[in-house]
Design a protein around this motif. Structure first.
Motif, PDB file in Angstrom:
ATOM      1  N   SER A  78       0.851  -1.185   0.000  1.00  0.00           N
ATOM      2  CA  SER A  78       0.000   0.000   0.000  1.00  0.00           C
ATOM      3  C   SER A  78       0.888   1.237   0.000  1.00  0.00           C
ATOM      4  CB  SER A  78      -0.942  -0.003   1.206  1.00  0.00           C
ATOM      5  OG  SER A  78      -0.211  -0.058   2.405  1.00  0.00           O
ATOM      6  N   PHE A  79       0.259   2.346  -0.321  1.00  0.00           N
ATOM      7  CA  PHE A  79       0.960   3.619  -0.388  1.00  0.00           C
ATOM      8  C   PHE A  79       0.371   4.574   0.630  1.00  0.00           C
ATOM      9  CE2 PHE A  79       1.189   1.941  -4.748  1.00  0.00           C
ATOM     10  CZ  PHE A  79       2.549   1.994  -4.977  1.00  0.00           C
ATOM     11  N   ILE A  80       1.184   5.550   1.021  1.00  0.00           N
ATOM     12  CA  ILE A  80       0.686   6.641   1.850  1.00  0.00           C
ATOM     13  C   ILE A  80       1.137   7.944   1.205  1.00  0.00           C
ATOM     14  CG2 ILE A  80       0.554   5.387   4.032  1.00  0.00           C
ATOM     15  CD1 ILE A  80       3.268   6.572   4.792  1.00  0.00           C
ATOM     16  N   GLU A  81       0.340   8.964   1.404  1.00  0.00           N
ATOM     17  CA  GLU A  81       0.671  10.294   0.886  1.00  0.00           C
ATOM     18  C   GLU A  81       1.211  11.107   2.050  1.00  0.00           C
ATOM     19  OE1 GLU A  81       0.206  14.452   0.296  1.00  0.00           O
ATOM     20  OE2 GLU A  81      -1.384  13.405   1.368  1.00  0.00           O
ATOM     21  N   LYS A  82       2.372  11.722   1.823  1.00  0.00           N
ATOM     22  CA  LYS A  82       2.996  12.528   2.858  1.00  0.00           C
ATOM     23  C   LYS A  82       3.599  13.764   2.191  1.00  0.00           C
ATOM     24  CE  LYS A  82       5.693  10.080   5.381  1.00  0.00           C
ATOM     25  NZ  LYS A  82       6.873   9.443   6.003  1.00  0.00           N
ATOM     26  N   ASP A  83       3.101  14.920   2.567  1.00  0.00           N
ATOM     27  CA  ASP A  83       3.620  16.194   2.047  1.00  0.00           C
ATOM     28  C   ASP A  83       3.603  16.261   0.518  1.00  0.00           C
ATOM     29  OD1 ASP A  83       4.128  17.012   4.687  1.00  0.00           O
ATOM     30  OD2 ASP A  83       6.110  16.066   4.650  1.00  0.00           O
ATOM     31  N   GLY A  84       2.554  15.741  -0.080  1.00  0.00           N
ATOM     32  CA  GLY A  84       2.424  15.790  -1.533  1.00  0.00           C
ATOM     33  C   GLY A  84       3.195  14.715  -2.272  1.00  0.00           C
ATOM     34  N   ASP A  85       3.938  13.870  -1.552  1.00  0.00           N
ATOM     35  CA  ASP A  85       4.666  12.758  -2.164  1.00  0.00           C
ATOM     36  C   ASP A  85       3.994  11.446  -1.777  1.00  0.00           C
ATOM     37  OD1 ASP A  85       6.753  14.187  -3.463  1.00  0.00           O
ATOM     38  OD2 ASP A  85       7.804  14.415  -1.543  1.00  0.00           O
ATOM     39  N   ILE A  86       4.248  10.423  -2.579  1.00  0.00           N
ATOM     40  CA  ILE A  86       3.679   9.103  -2.310  1.00  0.00           C
ATOM     41  C   ILE A  86       4.807   8.155  -1.930  1.00  0.00           C
ATOM     42  CG2 ILE A  86       2.411   7.161  -3.286  1.00  0.00           C
ATOM     43  CD1 ILE A  86       0.929   9.192  -5.031  1.00  0.00           C
ATOM     44  N   TYR A  87       4.609   7.449  -0.818  1.00  0.00           N
ATOM     45  CA  TYR A  87       5.591   6.503  -0.304  1.00  0.00           C
ATOM     46  C   TYR A  87       4.972   5.116  -0.228  1.00  0.00           C
ATOM     47  CZ  TYR A  87       8.280  10.527   1.422  1.00  0.00           C
ATOM     48  OH  TYR A  87       9.002  11.683   1.522  1.00  0.00           O
ATOM     49  N   MET A  88       5.829   4.097  -0.403  1.00  0.00           N
ATOM     50  CA  MET A  88       5.390   2.733  -0.116  1.00  0.00           C
ATOM     51  C   MET A  88       5.239   2.631   1.394  1.00  0.00           C
ATOM     52  SD  MET A  88       5.005   0.580  -2.632  1.00  0.00           S
ATOM     53  CE  MET A  88       4.970  -0.900  -1.655  1.00  0.00           C
ATOM     54  N   GLU A  89       4.156   2.063   1.827  1.00  0.00           N
ATOM     55  CA  GLU A  89       3.947   1.898   3.263  1.00  0.00           C
ATOM     56  C   GLU A  89       4.648   0.623   3.718  1.00  0.00           C
ATOM     57  OE1 GLU A  89       0.346   2.585   6.380  1.00  0.00           O
ATOM     58  OE2 GLU A  89      -0.148   1.803   4.417  1.00  0.00           O
ATOM     59  N   ARG A  90       5.389   0.733   4.810  1.00  0.00           N
ATOM     60  CA  ARG A  90       6.058  -0.457   5.345  1.00  0.00           C
ATOM     61  C   ARG A  90       5.025  -1.455   5.830  1.00  0.00           C
ATOM     62  NH1 ARG A  90      11.594   0.499   8.575  1.00  0.00           N
ATOM     63  NH2 ARG A  90      12.694   1.533   6.882  1.00  0.00           N
ATOM     64  N   SER A  91       5.291  -2.708   5.543  1.00  0.00           N
ATOM     65  CA  SER A  91       4.381  -3.762   5.969  1.00  0.00           C
ATOM     66  C   SER A  91       5.197  -4.892   6.584  1.00  0.00           C
ATOM     67  CB  SER A  91       3.586  -4.281   4.770  1.00  0.00           C
ATOM     68  OG  SER A  91       2.893  -5.444   5.109  1.00  0.00           O
ATOM     69  N   LYS A  92       4.933  -5.194   7.840  1.00  0.00           N
ATOM     70  CA  LYS A  92       5.614  -6.304   8.494  1.00  0.00           C
ATOM     71  C   LYS A  92       5.166  -7.631   7.891  1.00  0.00           C
ATOM     72  CE  LYS A  92       6.439  -3.808  12.707  1.00  0.00           C
ATOM     73  NZ  LYS A  92       5.947  -3.415  13.965  1.00  0.00           N
ATOM     74  N   VAL A  93       3.958  -7.665   7.415  1.00  0.00           N
ATOM     75  CA  VAL A  93       3.424  -8.873   6.791  1.00  0.00           C
ATOM     76  C   VAL A  93       4.221  -9.219   5.531  1.00  0.00           C
ATOM     77  CG1 VAL A  93       1.371  -9.877   5.708  1.00  0.00           C
ATOM     78  CG2 VAL A  93       1.133  -8.441   7.713  1.00  0.00           C
ATOM     79  N   PHE A  94       4.702  -8.195   4.813  1.00  0.00           N
ATOM     80  CA  PHE A  94       5.448  -8.418   3.577  1.00  0.00           C
ATOM     81  C   PHE A  94       6.652  -9.321   3.824  1.00  0.00           C
ATOM     82  CE2 PHE A  94       8.761  -7.339   0.509  1.00  0.00           C
ATOM     83  CZ  PHE A  94       8.082  -7.518  -0.677  1.00  0.00           C
ATOM     84  N   MET A  95       7.365  -9.097   4.911  1.00  0.00           N
ATOM     85  CA  MET A  95       8.551  -9.901   5.214  1.00  0.00           C
ATOM     86  C   MET A  95       8.171 -11.370   5.417  1.00  0.00           C
ATOM     87  SD  MET A  95      10.755  -7.713   4.891  1.00  0.00           S
ATOM     88  CE  MET A  95      10.730  -5.957   4.798  1.00  0.00           C
ATOM     89  N   PHE A  96       7.059 -11.607   6.111  1.00  0.00           N
ATOM     90  CA  PHE A  96       6.610 -12.982   6.317  1.00  0.00           C
ATOM     91  C   PHE A  96       6.155 -13.616   5.011  1.00  0.00           C
ATOM     92  CE2 PHE A  96       5.996 -11.150  10.612  1.00  0.00           C
ATOM     93  CZ  PHE A  96       6.860 -11.997  11.288  1.00  0.00           C
ATOM     94  N   ILE A  97       5.547 -12.822   4.150  1.00  0.00           N
ATOM     95  CA  ILE A  97       5.129 -13.337   2.844  1.00  0.00           C
ATOM     96  C   ILE A  97       6.349 -13.748   2.026  1.00  0.00           C
ATOM     97  CG2 ILE A  97       4.089 -12.682   0.627  1.00  0.00           C
ATOM     98  CD1 ILE A  97       2.085 -10.987   2.277  1.00  0.00           C
ATOM     99  N   ILE A  98       7.359 -12.902   1.989  1.00  0.00           N
ATOM    100  CA  ILE A  98       8.579 -13.227   1.240  1.00  0.00           C
ATOM    101  C   ILE A  98       9.229 -14.482   1.821  1.00  0.00           C
ATOM    102  CG2 ILE A  98      10.916 -12.459   0.662  1.00  0.00           C
ATOM    103  CD1 ILE A  98       8.728 -11.193  -1.058  1.00  0.00           C
ATOM    104  N   LEU A  99       9.330 -14.567   3.146  1.00  0.00           N
ATOM    105  CA  LEU A  99       9.910 -15.765   3.768  1.00  0.00           C
ATOM    106  C   LEU A  99       9.083 -17.001   3.434  1.00  0.00           C
ATOM    107  CD1 LEU A  99      10.982 -14.406   7.274  1.00  0.00           C
ATOM    108  CD2 LEU A  99      12.474 -15.143   5.406  1.00  0.00           C
ATOM    109  N   GLY A 100       7.769 -16.863   3.480  1.00  0.00           N
ATOM    110  CA  GLY A 100       6.888 -17.980   3.125  1.00  0.00           C
ATOM    111  C   GLY A 100       7.069 -18.414   1.677  1.00  0.00           C
ATOM    112  N   LEU A 101       7.203 -17.443   0.785  1.00  0.00           N
ATOM    113  CA  LEU A 101       7.413 -17.770  -0.625  1.00  0.00           C
ATOM    114  C   LEU A 101       8.755 -18.462  -0.839  1.00  0.00           C
ATOM    115  CD1 LEU A 101       5.978 -14.551  -2.313  1.00  0.00           C
ATOM    116  CD2 LEU A 101       4.971 -16.849  -2.326  1.00  0.00           C
ATOM    117  N   ILE A 102       9.771 -18.040  -0.094  1.00  0.00           N
ATOM    118  CA  ILE A 102      11.081 -18.697  -0.197  1.00  0.00           C
ATOM    119  C   ILE A 102      10.977 -20.144   0.271  1.00  0.00           C
ATOM    120  CG2 ILE A 102      13.421 -18.748   0.749  1.00  0.00           C
ATOM    121  CD1 ILE A 102      13.286 -15.637   0.779  1.00  0.00           C
ATOM    122  N   ILE A 103      10.284 -20.367   1.370  1.00  0.00           N
ATOM    123  CA  ILE A 103      10.123 -21.737   1.886  1.00  0.00           C
ATOM    124  C   ILE A 103       9.346 -22.589   0.895  1.00  0.00           C
ATOM    125  CG2 ILE A 103       8.999 -23.111   3.694  1.00  0.00           C
ATOM    126  CD1 ILE A 103       9.769 -20.750   5.622  1.00  0.00           C
TER     127      ILE A 103
END
Length: 152
Positions: A78-103
């Motif tokens: 997901s993205f967040i808007e901050k001061d007129g810019d768009i950033y990728m929102e950090r997701s702790k779930v993403f790390m578990f998804i990547i680890l799960g995909l590696i396994i």
């Protein structure tokens, strides 16, 4: 060779996690979202070498599997808007998804290597990875464009 490719896969997974964490610190743009599939697409040149050839039905199945796995990535991005810019929102779930995909990849690789060559396995996993990356990035781009339109 099996151990080397396993270590490389683990290393690549760590790189993905590291890049994702760093990307959340800087604003994103359309180019950063869209270019990775284009860069990865150059990997299809491997199919010009006969030892990497696989059956079309295997390639289609691998691409569909990648699309299914991409749903997890899409849901965790997901993205967040901050001061007129768009950033990728950090997701702790993403790390578990990547680890799960590696396994999952390691388990599937162990099973699949019993039936096809290492080169064919490489081809399949490349197509799975591309099948994950393409819809994920297209979804991110669509979300990004909506946010840009809402800001302007």
């Amino acid at each position: 060779m099996y151990i080397a490719t396993t270590i490389i896969a683990l290393f690549m997974g760590l790189i993905v996690m590291f890049v994702r964490m760093r990307s959340a610190k800087k604003p994103t743009n359309a180019k950063k979202i869209i270019l990775p599939p284009f860069f990865m697409a150059t990997g299809f040149f491997m199919f010009t070498v006969p030892i990497f050839h696989i059956e079309l039905s295997y390639a289609v199945a691998a691409f569909i599997l990648g699309n299914l796995f991409s749903l997890f990535l899409i849901k965790s991005s997901s993205f967040i808007e901050k001061d007129g810019d768009i950033y990728m929102e950090r997701s702790k779930v993403f790390m578990f998804i990547i680890l799960g995909l590696i396994i999952i990849r390691l388990v599937l690789k162990t099973y699949i290597n019993q039936y096809i060559t290492l080169y064919e396995t490489s081809s399949l996993f490349f197509i799975v990875a591309f099948g994950m990356l393409l819809p994920w990035r297209l979804s991110m781009y669509a979300t990004y464009k909506k946010m840009i339109n809402n800001i302007n």
